[in-house]
Write an enzyme that holds these catalytic residues in place. Structure first.
Site, short mmCIF file in Angstrom:
data_model
loop_
_atom_site.label_atom_id
_atom_site.label_comp_id
_atom_site.label_asym_id
_atom_site.label_seq_id
_atom_site.Cartn_x
_atom_site.Cartn_y
_atom_site.Cartn_z
N GLY A 89 0.86 -1.44 0.02
CA GLY A 89 0.07 0.04 0.04
C GLY A 89 0.80 1.45 -0.04
N THR A 93 8.34 6.19 -1.93
CA THR A 93 9.03 6.09 -0.81
C THR A 93 10.61 6.04 -1.15
OG1 THR A 93 9.25 6.07 1.59
CG2 THR A 93 9.04 3.95 0.34
N ALA A 163 7.86 5.86 7.88
CA ALA A 163 6.72 5.36 6.89
C ALA A 163 6.18 4.15 6.99
CB ALA A 163 7.45 5.56 5.46
N ILE A 164 4.87 3.52 6.76
CA ILE A 164 4.40 2.40 6.71
C ILE A 164 3.80 1.92 5.44
CG2 ILE A 164 2.48 1.25 8.04
CD1 ILE A 164 2.69 3.13 10.27
N CYS A 194 5.05 9.88 -0.44
CA CYS A 194 3.85 9.47 0.02
C CYS A 194 2.93 10.45 -0.54
CB CYS A 194 3.66 9.41 1.51
SG CYS A 194 4.82 8.19 2.41
#
Length: 232
Positions: A89, A93, A163-164, A194
């Site tokens: 998702g 990045t 970040a994820i 992002c």
């Protein structure tokens, strides 16, 4: 105001059976395609019941990754670093030296089958690790990742420090998080991180925290145990 992270005092993300997660730190720089192949194999083995859950900590050589929501216009410098299209998702990045990447392969079948709760757990893991260094960080509604507030005489802003980006297959997670320890922050200039233009990026070093990867890993491990349970 920063949103309140998941309280991990009694975490709903613990496995009822108490089984420990394998915690692995890779030496050197791991090529991105090699990492994805390893993750794919491990996720399949976890799904089949043939392998334990794993958190895999590593560094990549400088590169950009594009998640499923990435817009081509957010790649500002097409020739700067290799670009890898990926199934996680999120949007664009950067990964590179000085940034701790943690690929999280957990069996959500044993952890509540709650993707939203899992992402909140990742946020709590990161904010807890940053708290080990005295850094107050949190999440923002409508923005993915972990953020810090920065202020000076006559100015204030919010910068992203972690970040994820995750994917879940048959309730097993992969991809994961990245924490900026001491990367070259100018490497983010080649993308719109992002998809967000009105905020910047920061790192522990940029905030004045002198910490190497060993210290960052220790903080991540301590916080992970509070949110997800024991590690091997």
């Amino acid at each position: 105001m920063l949103a309140e992270p998941l309280s991990a005092a009694v975490s709903p993300l613990f496995r009822p059976d108490g089984r420990a997660v394998e915690w692995v730190v890779a030496p050197g720089y791991v090529p991105y395609d090699d990492a994805v192949a390893e993750m794919e194999a491990r996720v399949a083995a976890i799904s089949a019941g043939d392998a334990a859950e794993r958190v895999w900590l590593l560094e990549h050589p400088p590169l950009y990754t594009a998640g499923v929501s990435a817009k081509d216009t957010d790649l500002l410098d097409t020739g700067r670093f290799p670009v890898h299209r990926t199934g996680r998702g999120g949007q664009f990045t950067y990964h590179g030296p000085g940034q701790r990447v943690a690929y999280v392969m957990l069996d959500l079948n044993a952890r509540g089958k709650d993707v939203r709760g899992f992402v909140r757990g990742l946020e709590a893991w990161l904010t807890g690790a940053l708290a080990e260094f005295g850094v107050e960080a949190g999440v923002r509604d409508g923005r993915v990742g972990v953020w810090v507030e920065r202020k000076g005489p006559g100015w204030a802003r919010e910068d992203k420090i972690a970040a994820i980006g995750v994917k879940v297959r048959k309730w097993v997670s992969f991809h994961g998080i990245s924490l900026n320890v001491e990367p070259d922050l100018t490497h983010f200039d080649g993308i719109v991180p992002c998809g967000i233009t009105e905020h910047g990026v920061t790192s522990l070093l940029d905030l004045g925290v002198i910490a190497g990867m060993d210290e960052a890993d220790a903080a991540l491990k301590a916080s992970f145990r509070r949110v997800f349970g024991p590690v091997a």
